[in-house]
Enzyme design. Structure first.
Site, PDB file in Angstrom:
ATOM      1  N   TYR A 154      44.807  31.704  34.266  1.00 53.19           N
ATOM      2  CA  TYR A 154      44.125  33.230  34.303  1.00 53.19           C
ATOM      3  C   TYR A 154      45.203  34.028  34.736  1.00 53.19           C
ATOM      4  CZ  TYR A 154      41.264  37.261  35.302  1.00 53.19           C
ATOM      5  OH  TYR A 154      40.927  38.696  35.202  1.00 53.19           O
ATOM      6  N   ASP A 256      53.021  33.220  38.713  1.00 46.52           N
ATOM      7  CA  ASP A 256      51.820  33.971  39.084  1.00 46.52           C
ATOM      8  C   ASP A 256      51.351  33.265  40.378  1.00 46.52           C
ATOM      9  OD1 ASP A 256      49.316  34.825  39.699  1.00 46.52           O
ATOM     10  OD2 ASP A 256      48.585  34.876  37.511  1.00 46.52           O
ATOM     11  N   LYS A 284      46.348  38.345  45.949  1.00 46.92           N
ATOM     12  CA  LYS A 284      45.266  38.034  47.024  1.00 46.92           C
ATOM     13  C   LYS A 284      45.653  37.869  48.442  1.00 46.92           C
ATOM     14  CE  LYS A 284      42.539  36.519  42.905  1.00 46.92           C
ATOM     15  NZ  LYS A 284      41.333  36.256  42.669  1.00 46.92           N
TER      16      LYS A 284
END
Ligand SMILES: Cc1ncc(COP(=O)(O)O)c(C=O)c1O
Length: 448
Positions: A154, A256, A284
């Protein structure tokens, strides 16, 4: 009577709030991952507040929190220094200027000094945005149009990459050359034409794709650990081979690190595995719970932003809250010895959990790296999305999740999500979790 998640009296407040929310907000929630159809069935718990490693729901139930906001609360809830820095910035400065502030370069310098592959860095708000920028840069830099992305990963919800996250196997095509399957309706088919979908952990498939279409491939985009199909580690040599194959064809390698960044170590997964990507995306772990993301990497690629060819805009990018949060969070994360402590605690957690599963004779095992992990209910090893789709038991995971939630341990109900451990989790939290796990495991159907 045993009180469970489903016992109306225990979560009546959440249920009531959910009913009201559904009248006003589609699905009653503001992100797909919180929806009933994403596993929060019959309704999501509503959070009231969090403190350190603990979350309290709208009914006052207390949980040891391994959901952690799906990752950002790496320092626990309301980390005092980050909170104080943000409050101070708001009171002293304000929040948003559409002008640069001095503190932005301070954050940039910290990221650059902590992550060796990052020579320059731009801030934005979310991982989704940072990935959009990274791909635009890679396409401009190489003059090519296609992007390799891996089934099961994702990279945010933009049209360009929200494909083949967890496709139905009857739509997904051959294992070594998967089809691009859109997440849902409303996405332009042309976006899928720009993607080459590959199985992860498969050097041969990557080599073949590059041999076939290398001159048209701008970027290989990967999570260095697959954290969006449970937790799947890279097989030995895989990340190294990916680095070599991309470098040899002038393909931009984009990591990522939205989940792994500042979590697997202060230099992220790239530091942990010793690989130097061309571009990296962080989010995050960076802001101690506040919305901030970063795109960093090679100076010659980012020169396309510097000279104005590639635009990275954003009203809220590097707002004073985000910058203050990142500055304070990075200071905490850079304290020597921080990660040794959490790795030791997580090692004990993995071992304890593995023993609980083994003693209960469950067909299940733990996979993780440092403070991110998942329990697989599967008899086979899982090395990519197809393995997970075929062999992981969602039914068993669901029972496990409910058993843990009933005993005050919170994580996402999806077997393809993760458990996150924060720096605020203590040995007592781990012990309490293992005790809950022992009881939850005893209730699950064991194998022969
Ligand atoms: C690996 C990865 N990349 C990108 C994203 C998107 O980040 P955001 O939710 O900040 O847009 C996520 C979010 O979970 C993610 O896990």
């Amino acid at each position: 009577m045993t009180m469970t998640y489903r016992t109306p009296a225990r979560t009546a407040g959440s249920e009531r709030l959910y009913r009201t929310a559904c009248e006003l907000i589609p699905a009653g929630v503001n992100s797909t991952a919180r929806a009933r159809f994403s596993g929060w069935d019959p309704y999501p718990l509503f959070a009231d507040h969090g403190t350190g490693a603990h979350l309290f729901d709208a009914d006052g139930n207390r949980y040891i929190d391994y959901l952690l906001g799906l990752g950002p609360m790496i320092l626990g809830h309301r980390p005092p220094k980050v909170t104080a820095a943000v409050v101070e910035a708001i009171q002293r400065q304000g929040t948003c200027f559409a002008l640069p502030t001095a503190a932005e370069a301070v954050v940039a310098r910290k990221i650059i000094s902590l992550v060796p592959s990052v020579e320059q860095v731009r801030l934005c708000n979310t991982g989704t945005e940072a990935i959009i920028y990274a791909l635009r840069l890679a396409r401009t830099f190489t003059g090519r149009r296609k992007v390799v992305r891996f089934e099961g990963m994702y990279h945010g919800f933009s049209d360009g990459v929200y494909w083949s996250k967890h496709p139905h196997l009857d739509q997904a095509g051959p294992e070594d050359r998967p089809l691009a399957v859109p997440q849902g309706p409303g996405m332009p088919a042309s976006a899928g034409d720009q993607l080459i979908i590959l199985p992860w952990n498969d050097v041969a498939a990557l080599r073949a794709a590059i041999a076939r279409e290398g001159d048209d491939i701008a970027a290989v985009l990967t999570e260095p650990v697959m954290c969006n199909t449970g937790c799947i580690l890279p097989e030995p040599g895989y990340l190294e081979a990916m680095r070599e194959l991309t470098a040899a064809r002038g393909i931009v390698l984009i990591y990522d690190e939205v989940i792994t960044g500042f979590r697997l170590g202060v230099a992220g997964a790239q530091g942990h595995y010793g690989i130097r990507p061309d571009l990296s995306v962080f989010a995050k772990g960076l802001g101690g719970g506040f919305p901030v993301a970063a795109l960093g990497g090679r100076r010659d690629i980012l020169a396309l932003v510097a000279d104005g060819s590639v635009s990275m805009a954003g009203t809220y990018s590097a707002n004073a809250i985000a910058v203050a949060a990142a500055n304070a969070a990075l200071d905490e994360l850079a304290v020597p010895g921080m990660y040794e402590g959490i790795y030791a605690r997580c090692g004990r957690f993995y071992d304890g959990l593995q023993k609980v599963l083994h003693d209960a004779r469950l067909p299940a095992y733990v996979v993780g790296v440092g403070p991110v992990l998942q329990v697989w209910f599967a008899k086979q090893p899982i090395r990519n999305y197809r393995d997970a789709a075929r062999h992981a038991s969602h039914e068993m995971f669901r029972l496990w999740w409910e058993g843990m939630l009933d005993r005050g341990v919170l994580f996402h109900p999806g077997a393809f999500e993760n458990l996150f451990v924060s720096f605020a989790h203590t040995d007592d939290d781990i012990d309490e979790t293992l005790e809950a796990a022992r009881h939850a495991a005893a209730q699950l159907p064991a194998h022969g």
